[in-house]
Design a protein around this motif. Sequence first.
Motif, mmCIF file in Angstrom:
data_model
loop_
_atom_site.group_PDB
_atom_site.id
_atom_site.type_symbol
_atom_site.label_atom_id
_atom_site.label_comp_id
_atom_site.label_asym_id
_atom_site.label_seq_id
_atom_site.Cartn_x
_atom_site.Cartn_y
_atom_site.Cartn_z
ATOM 1 N N GLU A 44 3.752 30.880 -48.163
ATOM 2 C CA GLU A 44 2.410 30.894 -48.753
ATOM 3 C C GLU A 44 1.588 29.700 -48.287
ATOM 4 N N HIS A 45 2.255 28.603 -48.045
ATOM 5 C CA HIS A 45 1.564 27.377 -47.645
ATOM 6 C C HIS A 45 1.169 27.390 -46.176
ATOM 7 N N ILE A 46 2.030 27.972 -45.324
ATOM 8 C CA ILE A 46 1.833 27.795 -43.891
ATOM 9 C C ILE A 46 1.089 28.952 -43.226
ATOM 10 N N TRP A 47 1.198 30.145 -43.760
ATOM 11 C CA TRP A 47 0.601 31.297 -43.092
ATOM 12 C C TRP A 47 -0.909 31.341 -43.296
ATOM 13 N N ARG A 48 -1.640 31.619 -42.217
ATOM 14 C CA ARG A 48 -3.095 31.717 -42.271
ATOM 15 C C ARG A 48 -3.595 33.105 -41.843
ATOM 16 N N GLY A 49 -2.824 33.796 -41.000
ATOM 17 C CA GLY A 49 -3.288 35.064 -40.431
ATOM 18 C C GLY A 49 -2.969 36.267 -41.292
ATOM 19 N N GLN A 50 -3.283 37.433 -40.776
ATOM 20 C CA GLN A 50 -2.978 38.702 -41.449
ATOM 21 C C GLN A 50 -1.473 38.904 -41.492
ATOM 22 N N VAL A 51 -0.933 39.247 -42.649
ATOM 23 C CA VAL A 51 0.511 39.429 -42.808
ATOM 24 C C VAL A 51 0.849 40.915 -42.883
ATOM 25 N N ILE A 52 1.794 41.323 -42.046
ATOM 26 C CA ILE A 52 2.323 42.680 -42.086
ATOM 27 C C ILE A 52 3.765 42.587 -42.581
ATOM 28 N N ASN A 53 4.029 43.120 -43.753
ATOM 29 C CA ASN A 53 5.366 43.053 -44.347
ATOM 30 C C ASN A 53 6.198 44.253 -43.897
ATOM 31 N N VAL A 54 7.337 43.962 -43.288
ATOM 32 C CA VAL A 54 8.195 45.010 -42.735
ATOM 33 C C VAL A 54 9.599 44.879 -43.319
ATOM 34 N N ALA A 55 10.081 45.929 -43.933
ATOM 35 C CA ALA A 55 11.472 45.984 -44.392
ATOM 36 C C ALA A 55 12.310 46.576 -43.268
ATOM 37 N N ASN A 56 13.277 45.808 -42.789
ATOM 38 C CA ASN A 56 14.112 46.238 -41.674
ATOM 39 C C ASN A 56 15.540 46.380 -42.184
ATOM 40 N N ALA A 57 15.916 47.587 -42.515
ATOM 41 C CA ALA A 57 17.188 47.830 -43.200
ATOM 42 C C ALA A 57 18.381 47.669 -42.263
ATOM 43 N N ASP A 58 19.520 47.264 -42.832
ATOM 44 C CA ASP A 58 20.763 47.255 -42.067
ATOM 45 C C ASP A 58 21.874 47.861 -42.928
ATOM 46 N N LYS A 59 23.115 47.745 -42.474
ATOM 47 C CA LYS A 59 24.221 48.419 -43.150
ATOM 48 C C LYS A 59 24.503 47.864 -44.543
ATOM 49 N N ASN A 60 23.969 46.687 -44.851
ATOM 50 C CA ASN A 60 24.145 46.112 -46.190
ATOM 51 C C ASN A 60 22.933 46.357 -47.089
ATOM 52 N N TYR A 61 22.137 47.316 -46.723
ATOM 53 C CA TYR A 61 20.905 47.683 -47.429
ATOM 54 C C TYR A 61 21.173 47.961 -48.915
ATOM 55 N N ILE A 62 20.387 47.308 -49.784
ATOM 56 C CA ILE A 62 20.581 47.516 -51.220
ATOM 57 C C ILE A 62 19.475 48.372 -51.837
ATOM 58 N N GLY A 63 18.532 48.811 -51.016
ATOM 59 C CA GLY A 63 17.459 49.665 -51.509
ATOM 60 C C GLY A 63 16.192 48.874 -51.806
ATOM 61 N N ILE A 64 15.050 49.435 -51.424
ATOM 62 C CA ILE A 64 13.770 48.750 -51.594
ATOM 63 C C ILE A 64 13.474 48.490 -53.071
ATOM 64 N N LYS A 65 13.741 49.461 -53.916
ATOM 65 C CA LYS A 65 13.411 49.329 -55.331
ATOM 66 C C LYS A 65 14.178 48.180 -55.965
ATOM 67 N N ASP A 66 15.491 48.147 -55.764
ATOM 68 C CA ASP A 66 16.314 47.082 -56.342
ATOM 69 C C ASP A 66 15.966 45.735 -55.719
ATOM 70 N N PHE A 67 15.650 45.736 -54.435
ATOM 71 C CA PHE A 67 15.335 44.484 -53.739
ATOM 72 C C PHE A 67 14.051 43.864 -54.284
ATOM 73 N N THR A 68 12.996 44.656 -54.333
ATOM 74 C CA THR A 68 11.710 44.117 -54.791
ATOM 75 C C THR A 68 11.752 43.733 -56.273
ATOM 76 N N LYS A 69 12.550 44.438 -57.055
ATOM 77 C CA LYS A 69 12.679 44.124 -58.480
ATOM 78 C C LYS A 69 13.297 42.739 -58.678
ATOM 79 N N ALA A 70 14.179 42.346 -57.746
ATOM 80 C CA ALA A 70 14.891 41.076 -57.878
ATOM 81 C C ALA A 70 14.126 39.900 -57.266
#
Length: 271
Positions: A172-198
């Motif tokens: 939050e302190h260092i970024w100045r440009g447009q941010v594109i948030n990308v979820a890049n799943a791998d074999k240890n994927y816990i799910g977007i819903k559970d991840f964002t909730k935590a």
Amino acid sequence: MAGKVIAVCGNAGSGKSTICASLAATFSEQNKIVIVYGTRIDYPSIQSFFNELVPEERSIKKLYEDISLNISVHIKDYLVQYKNTNIFLLTLPDNADVLTLAESKILPDKQQCKNIILSLKSVCDYLLIDCDTDISNHVSAWGQNYADIIIHLTKPTQQGLRFENAYQRYFEHIWRGQVINVANADKNYIGIKDFTKALNKKLSFDVVISYDEQVELSENTGIPAIENYHRMKIFGSNFKSEFMELVKIIERSDVQYLNKENIDERGVEDE
């Protein structure tokens, strides 16, 4: 020429180098000139994804040495071309070890980092910065600070969760440009819903890239993942469509970028 600066950030293993290599291959196919700037100063990394050897005389080690000696530099002299494409690499030499720059006094300061970025963007259409997770790496940090677009890669895993919560305030302190948030799943994927909730703070993803074990092979083959897909179509069908969603977001922002001030005209807050 005034290229767009794109910083690719995320935790270790989040796919930064894989995404950088695939973006470079995609933009190169559009006849764009692309520079991939590997900012790690501990070991050579990004060249593995292109199967290129980087000699000491054409590397960031040589560039930083020359800058520290106040030698007049021509940025093109430090770039390594990938095959006969429009892709050029700037990274540590292959003969580097972890002590190469560890105790060195030649690492660029804020103004030198800015000058490097300005020089690189002046000779390309896209400058892709493969960022380091080490926040003491000033080259990586200032690359993020001056970037027009930040691709924020997140692994929706337990390790990715801990990284995001730990780095949140820093980003939050260092970024100045447009941010594109990308979820890049791998074999240890816990799910977007559970991840964002935590997460400590709410995070919504612009792109979700599904896990494809074949993508992991791109480093070993020395061919960018998207290039492998085009040639052999060995990856799952989701990889190409999901990755191209990221490309489309970047391309849509190109129109907005044309109306922005150049990087050397923008005010940037001191750290």
